[in-house]
Design a protein around this motif. Sequence first.
Motif, mmCIF file in Angstrom:
data_model
loop_
_atom_site.group_PDB
_atom_site.id
_atom_site.type_symbol
_atom_site.label_atom_id
_atom_site.label_comp_id
_atom_site.label_asym_id
_atom_site.label_seq_id
_atom_site.Cartn_x
_atom_site.Cartn_y
_atom_site.Cartn_z
ATOM 1 N N THR A 5 0.822 -1.201 0.000
ATOM 2 C CA THR A 5 0.000 0.000 0.000
ATOM 3 C C THR A 5 0.856 1.251 0.000
ATOM 4 O OG1 THR A 5 -0.143 -0.058 2.435
ATOM 5 C CG2 THR A 5 -1.884 -1.162 1.192
ATOM 6 N N ARG A 6 2.123 1.151 0.411
ATOM 7 C CA ARG A 6 2.955 2.336 0.489
ATOM 8 C C ARG A 6 3.598 2.642 -0.852
ATOM 9 N NH1 ARG A 6 7.256 2.285 4.941
ATOM 10 N NH2 ARG A 6 7.434 4.415 4.172
ATOM 11 N N GLY A 7 3.620 3.919 -1.194
ATOM 12 C CA GLY A 7 4.259 4.342 -2.422
ATOM 13 C C GLY A 7 3.303 5.110 -3.321
ATOM 14 N N LEU A 8 3.755 5.356 -4.537
ATOM 15 C CA LEU A 8 3.019 6.152 -5.515
ATOM 16 C C LEU A 8 2.508 5.255 -6.633
ATOM 17 C CD1 LEU A 8 2.365 9.048 -6.770
ATOM 18 C CD2 LEU A 8 4.534 8.773 -7.991
ATOM 19 N N GLY A 31 7.381 1.983 -5.345
ATOM 20 C CA GLY A 31 7.127 1.471 -4.017
ATOM 21 C C GLY A 31 8.029 2.090 -2.972
ATOM 22 N N SER A 32 7.674 1.929 -1.725
ATOM 23 C CA SER A 32 8.498 2.424 -0.626
ATOM 24 C C SER A 32 9.882 1.799 -0.696
ATOM 25 C CB SER A 32 7.827 2.060 0.699
ATOM 26 O OG SER A 32 8.625 2.455 1.790
ATOM 27 N N GLY A 33 10.920 2.627 -0.570
ATOM 28 C CA GLY A 33 12.290 2.140 -0.592
ATOM 29 C C GLY A 33 12.832 1.841 -1.970
ATOM 30 N N GLY A 61 -7.329 10.647 -15.044
ATOM 31 C CA GLY A 61 -6.729 9.466 -14.458
ATOM 32 C C GLY A 61 -6.662 9.587 -12.953
ATOM 33 N N THR A 62 -5.880 8.726 -12.312
ATOM 34 C CA THR A 62 -5.815 8.719 -10.854
ATOM 35 C C THR A 62 -4.372 8.694 -10.365
ATOM 36 O OG1 THR A 62 -5.909 6.293 -10.701
ATOM 37 C CG2 THR A 62 -8.006 7.471 -10.680
ATOM 38 N N VAL A 63 -4.162 9.344 -9.220
ATOM 39 C CA VAL A 63 -2.881 9.310 -8.529
ATOM 40 C C VAL A 63 -3.145 8.872 -7.098
ATOM 41 C CG1 VAL A 63 -0.875 10.618 -7.748
ATOM 42 C CG2 VAL A 63 -1.904 11.141 -9.967
ATOM 43 N N THR A 64 -2.448 7.842 -6.669
ATOM 44 C CA THR A 64 -2.621 7.284 -5.331
ATOM 45 C C THR A 64 -1.302 7.348 -4.586
ATOM 46 O OG1 THR A 64 -4.290 5.750 -6.169
ATOM 47 C CG2 THR A 64 -3.350 5.251 -4.022
ATOM 48 N N LEU A 65 -1.341 7.810 -3.346
ATOM 49 C CA LEU A 65 -0.160 7.862 -2.496
ATOM 50 C C LEU A 65 -0.442 7.078 -1.229
ATOM 51 C CD1 LEU A 65 2.708 9.060 -2.021
ATOM 52 C CD2 LEU A 65 1.575 10.963 -0.832
ATOM 53 N N ASP A 66 0.382 6.091 -0.971
ATOM 54 C CA ASP A 66 0.226 5.246 0.217
ATOM 55 C C ASP A 66 -1.190 4.690 0.337
ATOM 56 O OD1 ASP A 66 2.872 5.759 0.786
ATOM 57 O OD2 ASP A 66 2.443 7.348 2.226
ATOM 58 N N GLY A 67 -1.734 4.273 -0.802
ATOM 59 C CA GLY A 67 -3.035 3.624 -0.818
ATOM 60 C C GLY A 67 -4.234 4.541 -0.812
ATOM 61 N N ARG A 68 -4.023 5.861 -0.865
ATOM 62 C CA ARG A 68 -5.132 6.817 -0.827
ATOM 63 C C ARG A 68 -5.065 7.734 -2.039
ATOM 64 N NH1 ARG A 68 -4.969 9.663 4.968
ATOM 65 N NH2 ARG A 68 -6.988 10.449 4.210
ATOM 66 N N ARG A 69 -6.206 7.913 -2.705
ATOM 67 C CA ARG A 69 -6.253 8.817 -3.845
ATOM 68 C C ARG A 69 -6.049 10.259 -3.388
ATOM 69 N NH1 ARG A 69 -10.938 7.661 -8.208
ATOM 70 N NH2 ARG A 69 -10.024 9.636 -8.920
ATOM 71 N N ILE A 70 -5.272 11.008 -4.182
ATOM 72 C CA ILE A 70 -4.972 12.399 -3.828
ATOM 73 C C ILE A 70 -5.380 13.354 -4.939
ATOM 74 C CG2 ILE A 70 -3.100 11.755 -2.257
ATOM 75 C CD1 ILE A 70 -1.118 12.488 -4.482
ATOM 76 N N ASP A 71 -6.202 12.898 -5.877
ATOM 77 C CA ASP A 71 -6.533 13.710 -7.052
ATOM 78 C C ASP A 71 -7.208 15.028 -6.700
ATOM 79 O OD1 ASP A 71 -5.734 11.651 -9.041
ATOM 80 O OD2 ASP A 71 -7.374 10.540 -8.137
ATOM 81 N N ALA A 72 -7.951 15.069 -5.613
ATOM 82 C CA ALA A 72 -8.672 16.289 -5.260
ATOM 83 C C ALA A 72 -7.826 17.263 -4.442
ATOM 84 C CB ALA A 72 -9.943 15.933 -4.480
#
Length: 257
Positions: A5-8, A31-33, A61-72
């Motif tokens: 879940t971690r990462g972009l 991914g993380s690391g 489209g969509t951008v997710t950071l650490d499992g959560r969408r941040i598009d808004a």
Amino acid sequence: MSTETRGLRAAALTVRYGGLVANENVDLEVGSGEIVGLIGPNGAGKTTFVDAVTGFTAYEGTVTLDGRRIDALAPHHRRRRGLSRTWQSGELFGNLSVYQNVVVATRPGGLRAVVEDLFKPRRKGEDPAVARALAAVGLNDVSDRLARDLTLGQQKLVGVARALVGTCSLLLLDEPAAGLDSAESRQFADRLRTIAADDGPGVLLIDHDMSLVLGVCDRVYVLEFGKMIFGGTPDEVRADDAVVAAYLGVPMENTDA
């Protein structure tokens, strides 16, 4: 990153400027690391992609950071979530110390707050977050020096420290090695490995220094005319005829960064 879940993660990311499609259905994961490269010729859409992911450019489209969408989210809210970047023209404040250049990124008032502190100090002691960021890039020993007195390689690392300070789960580096000689580039690669090690932040590296990118990255994506044409390990990038024809020009030898 598919099992983590971690990462972009960017999915089907598309950027349009009127009738021009700068990015078309770009899928990318960091991914993380991990240290992941994004390469392509000038005009391929690399910086546009970073601008979109960080919220400075509208996209589909969509951008997710650490499992959560941040598009808004606006750019500054994405930064608070841990999505941080450097800029191609990331100028430092030459008359301020290395420490002050980094602490600027932690103050709501930015440079003005730091300058006021020079005359009316509001707190004593070192900011632990700034100290950790400087340690990560190996600059604690020169924290009191003026930024203008550093080597170019050190100045680039100050920019990375500014991006790292505070919460950072994903670090986007846009042409960080521009102007560095081969020795400075190798030192920069060593620092990137240190930053990402032990489940550190993921790193997305955009650079034209192929020795750096292919030497330090776990995986590499290749953009051409806004479309992702390849993704794989550095060895796979070197061996792919389409990548060589589109960007590398000649086969790349397997050399360390």
